[in-house]
Design a protein around this motif. Sequence first.
Motif, PDB file in Angstrom:
ATOM      1  N   SER A 121       0.810  -1.225   0.000  1.00 17.88           N
ATOM      2  CA  SER A 121       0.000   0.000   0.000  1.00 17.88           C
ATOM      3  C   SER A 121       0.836   1.264   0.000  1.00 17.88           C
ATOM      4  N   SER A 149       3.703   6.110   5.318  1.00 14.96           N
ATOM      5  CA  SER A 149       3.154   6.511   6.616  1.00 14.96           C
ATOM      6  C   SER A 149       3.954   5.914   7.758  1.00 14.96           C
ATOM      7  N   TYR A 158      -1.649   7.283  -5.609  1.00 19.55           N
ATOM      8  CA  TYR A 158      -2.330   8.253  -4.752  1.00 19.55           C
ATOM      9  C   TYR A 158      -2.309   9.632  -5.402  1.00 19.55           C
ATOM     10  N   TYR A 190      -4.633   6.771   3.750  1.00 22.34           N
ATOM     11  CA  TYR A 190      -5.599   5.855   4.339  1.00 22.34           C
ATOM     12  C   TYR A 190      -6.854   6.589   4.792  1.00 22.34           C
ATOM     13  N   HIS A 191      -8.010   5.871   4.662  1.00 22.84           N
ATOM     14  CA  HIS A 191      -9.300   6.467   4.975  1.00 22.84           C
ATOM     15  C   HIS A 191     -10.221   5.415   5.590  1.00 22.84           C
ATOM     16  N   ASP A 240     -11.178   2.004   3.601  1.00 27.75           N
ATOM     17  CA  ASP A 240     -10.012   1.378   2.972  1.00 27.75           C
ATOM     18  C   ASP A 240     -10.252  -0.071   2.570  1.00 27.75           C
ATOM     19  N   GLN A 289      -3.562  -5.007   2.995  1.00 24.20           N
ATOM     20  CA  GLN A 289      -3.952  -4.323   1.765  1.00 24.20           C
ATOM     21  C   GLN A 289      -3.606  -5.124   0.521  1.00 24.20           C
ATOM     22  N   TYR A 342      -3.736  -4.701  12.275  1.00 21.16           N
ATOM     23  CA  TYR A 342      -4.580  -4.134  11.224  1.00 21.16           C
ATOM     24  C   TYR A 342      -4.873  -5.223  10.204  1.00 21.16           C
TER      25      TYR A 342
END
Length: 455
Positions: free
Chosen positions: A8, A16, A44, A91-92, A95, A126, A150
């Motif tokens: 990702s 990140s 992105y 990220y949102h 996702d 991801q 995650y």
Amino acid sequence: MRVVHVASEVFPFSRSGGLGDVLGALPAVQAQQGAQVTVVSPWYAALAGTPVELWRDELAQIGVVRVGQLQQDGVQFLFIGLEEFDRPGLYHDDDVWRFTRFGRAVLPVLAKLGILPDVLHGHDWQAGLVVAHAHDLRWSTAFTVHNLQYQGRWNLAESAAWTGLGPEWFSPERAEFYGDLNLMKAGLVGADHVTTVSPQYAREITTREYGEGLEGVLVRLSLEGRLSGILNGLDQERWDPRTDPDVPPYADLTGKAAATKALRAEFALDEAPILGVVSRLAGQKGMDLLIEALPELVQDWNVVVLGGGDPLLTAALQGWAQHARVSFAEGMNEALAHRIYAGANAFAMPSRFEPCGLSQMIAMRYGTLPVVRETGGLVDTVPEDIGFRFAEATPQALAQACRQANATFQDRPAWTARSERGMALDFSWTGPARQYLELYERLAARDHSGSQEGQ
């Protein structure tokens, strides 16, 4: 060896945290070792760098897809552009939907471009759907867990149709997890071999304490010989005090004194030693333990914290920043991070769990001694004759370790010896990259002609 990594984020184009750092360094070293390496990541809106658009077309069930390319350090980077990623940030909240769309696009894009890898290597949840689809095509696959916490979960009844997977995947033996789709589990189950980013973390995640509900799957993988830990390396060109443009360059502890003097001046610190922190502000990182320990820490240390995240932890540190011995810079600032690693005397990482961690490696390379909790990669990378380790995830244990560090700091020959040993450690990617390539060779040699049902 033709390798495709799917992740990702990848430094310096998107980042990140540690995942982006790994994908920014490992593929380049593998290319140096003779592999043909492609990295696939989302395009992105705020991507650093301008890819050359290779291809734009409409894929069935997906829609319009753009593909951009950049070549760097012998690696081909492919960025898949979908409308779901045309927004600020990485990220949102949606996702799982976004990376399901991305996951369905990867293999058709590789086919369109004529890229057929010997091994596809997915990273974190991801990329879990990509690994599952590659499994169904009987490709050789590896999957790396960078952080098991995650997992990419969504209500199964709502999300099953998004995935393009057959119904056999929506069972507890595959990607179903307590009524949810779980993309981390899809990657674990679909891969020929699963790695984590340190040997200790590979052992820990087979336990209930660290397994995040997936320990049963991971125990099975371990018993089948399909789970192992390969310690992350460190980009030693990016993190090198001799050539770092953000600090007064130095090759030994005599030169480090200038970096400490500069950091002391930047934050108007007194002559007490400096304890640095560069971290996400999160419970995983033990930042609440650090805050609770501050009343004792400030008796011996200046504490300089750089980080962002949890609003409550942020507010607590903002309050503490009124204290003469506590300095707090909110957010992430690459240049300031370098100055803290170089200028601090010690570096605190009171993590509740830490799959690998890079900060402790950086700190030691810069002659800064880590104070770490004994978990995950911190156990594998911080020798007891260099850093200061503590077992319990409590503010009291952290404070005690910092007291020990301060007492050692007063014995300058002992402190110097520890620092010099730390600076001499080799955390380069050369060894880990070779371990991955050896794993790929074994996976590519396997017979994938039969079904892998039940993995």
